[in-house]
Motif scaffolding. Structure first.
Motif, PDB file in Angstrom:
ATOM      1  N   THR A 117       0.864  -1.182   0.000  1.00  0.00           N
ATOM      2  CA  THR A 117       0.000   0.000   0.000  1.00  0.00           C
ATOM      3  C   THR A 117       0.894   1.224   0.000  1.00  0.00           C
ATOM      4  O   THR A 117       2.109   1.127   0.181  1.00  0.00           O
ATOM      5  N   ASP A 123      -0.984   9.560   8.257  1.00  0.00           N
ATOM      6  CA  ASP A 123      -2.118   8.714   8.619  1.00  0.00           C
ATOM      7  C   ASP A 123      -1.765   7.781   9.775  1.00  0.00           C
ATOM      8  O   ASP A 123      -0.607   7.425   9.986  1.00  0.00           O
ATOM      9  N   ARG A 126      -3.586   2.579   7.053  1.00  0.00           N
ATOM     10  CA  ARG A 126      -4.092   2.470   5.686  1.00  0.00           C
ATOM     11  C   ARG A 126      -4.644   1.060   5.548  1.00  0.00           C
ATOM     12  O   ARG A 126      -3.905   0.075   5.581  1.00  0.00           O
ATOM     13  N   LEU A 143     -14.639   4.611   0.496  1.00  0.00           N
ATOM     14  CA  LEU A 143     -13.308   5.040   0.082  1.00  0.00           C
ATOM     15  C   LEU A 143     -13.456   6.035  -1.061  1.00  0.00           C
ATOM     16  O   LEU A 143     -13.966   5.685  -2.139  1.00  0.00           O
ATOM     17  N   GLU A 145     -12.112   9.044  -3.921  1.00  0.00           N
ATOM     18  CA  GLU A 145     -11.151   8.977  -5.019  1.00  0.00           C
ATOM     19  C   GLU A 145      -9.749   9.431  -4.608  1.00  0.00           C
ATOM     20  O   GLU A 145      -8.779   9.182  -5.321  1.00  0.00           O
ATOM     21  N   THR A 146      -9.614  10.070  -3.457  1.00  0.00           N
ATOM     22  CA  THR A 146      -8.296  10.495  -2.988  1.00  0.00           C
ATOM     23  C   THR A 146      -7.681   9.503  -2.012  1.00  0.00           C
ATOM     24  O   THR A 146      -6.610   9.753  -1.463  1.00  0.00           O
ATOM     25  N   GLY A 147      -8.367   8.386  -1.768  1.00  0.00           N
ATOM     26  CA  GLY A 147      -7.830   7.379  -0.865  1.00  0.00           C
ATOM     27  C   GLY A 147      -8.174   7.596   0.589  1.00  0.00           C
ATOM     28  O   GLY A 147      -7.567   6.989   1.471  1.00  0.00           O
ATOM     29  N   ARG A 148      -9.184   8.459   0.861  1.00  0.00           N
ATOM     30  CA  ARG A 148      -9.628   8.705   2.232  1.00  0.00           C
ATOM     31  C   ARG A 148     -10.810   7.804   2.558  1.00  0.00           C
ATOM     32  O   ARG A 148     -11.708   7.596   1.726  1.00  0.00           O
ATOM     33  N   GLY A 195      -6.521   6.143   5.781  1.00  0.00           N
ATOM     34  CA  GLY A 195      -6.523   5.929   4.343  1.00  0.00           C
ATOM     35  C   GLY A 195      -6.920   4.510   3.991  1.00  0.00           C
ATOM     36  O   GLY A 195      -7.017   3.636   4.856  1.00  0.00           O
ATOM     37  N   GLY A 196      -7.145   4.284   2.709  1.00  0.00           N
ATOM     38  CA  GLY A 196      -7.535   2.960   2.262  1.00  0.00           C
ATOM     39  C   GLY A 196      -6.953   2.622   0.909  1.00  0.00           C
ATOM     40  O   GLY A 196      -6.567   3.504   0.125  1.00  0.00           O
ATOM     41  N   HIS A 197      -6.876   1.335   0.632  1.00  0.00           N
ATOM     42  CA  HIS A 197      -6.412   0.814  -0.653  1.00  0.00           C
ATOM     43  C   HIS A 197      -7.430  -0.207  -1.125  1.00  0.00           C
ATOM     44  O   HIS A 197      -7.732  -1.176  -0.410  1.00  0.00           O
ATOM     45  N   HIS A 198      -7.995  -0.019  -2.314  1.00  0.00           N
ATOM     46  CA  HIS A 198      -9.018  -0.925  -2.839  1.00  0.00           C
ATOM     47  C   HIS A 198      -8.343  -2.083  -3.564  1.00  0.00           C
ATOM     48  O   HIS A 198      -7.793  -1.908  -4.656  1.00  0.00           O
TER      49      HIS A 198
END
Length: 222
Positions: A117, A123, A126, A143, A145-148, A195-198
């Motif tokens: 990630t 943060d 994530r 989630l 488009e900016t990863g928030r 934050g996040g990761h799809h």
């Protein structure tokens, strides 16, 4: 980077399968679930691994030992009474240190390499997020488009049980006190520090005998 494998849970939904065997030692593809995580962590250079144990924890420690057989160093955070996810991480902080670490639930299966990630920056965590499975259609967070990550919004995704995490996320919790992870994550969202990761590859939450059997079937066809 250090890693932590969450392995203290009772696995009550597995019923008779976990009456005498802790869930991380259930076998799939001819080997215990937790061994897959250890080997994947080692493959990306994460060889200092902390495992929290509680229910039938002696079995896990006996089966895995110090990790030398797998080319890693294993250390155990023992919980006389299960402390839930955030409480378990808080109890393990003396072993994890002060730097961000990779966290993974022992009872998930995913084809995403550990640690893949974006860096944390400011943060607190994530999270790896996946599309909602049939057993959890409502999802956990949105989630953008900016990863928030946000509590509200559509489409919602599900926390995959894997994350890059800073110790500060749980450092203020009282040690040896059970605490779930979600309140800590909501607090981080409110601080705009989650934050996040799809991940759109393969993932499974092995929470029932049926899902364990399905994973066995999938592995047999690889």
């Amino acid at each position: 980077m250090k890693a932590m494998i969450l392995a203290a849970g009772r696995g009550s939904r597995m019923r008779e399968l976990t009456d005498d065997c802790p869930k991380p030692l259930l076998r799939v593809g001819g080997r215990p679930l937790i061994e897959y995580h250890i080997e994947r962590l080692r493959s990306v250079g994460m060889t200092d691994i902390v495992i929290n144990v509680s229910y039938l924890g002696e079995q896990i420690m006996t089966a895995l030992g110090d990790g030398a057989r797998h080319g890693v160093q294993l250390r155990y955070s023992v919980e006389p009474t299960a402390l839930e996810t955030a409480g378990g991480i808080r109890h393990a902080l003396p072993l994890l240190g002060e730097a961000p670490f990779w966290l993974v639930n022992a009872d998930v299966w995913c084809d995403m390499p550990p640690g893949m990630t974006a860096p944390l920056g400011d943060d607190l965590a994530r999270l790896v997020m996946v599309d909602p499975p049939e057993h959890h259609p409502g999802g956990d967070f949105y989630l953008d488009e900016t990863g928030r990550l946000h509590e509200q919004g559509e489409p919602r995704l599900v926390y995959a049980g894997m994350a890059l995490m800073h110790p500060a996320l749980v450092a203020d919790l009282t040690d040896n006190t059970p605490c779930p992870l979600k309140p800590c994550l909501v607090n981080a969202i409110q601080q705009r520090r989650l934050g996040g990761h799809h991940h759109q590859g393969k993932w499974s939450d092995i929470g029932t005998p049926e899902r364990l059997a399905l994973l066995e079937q999938q592995l047999s066809h690889q």
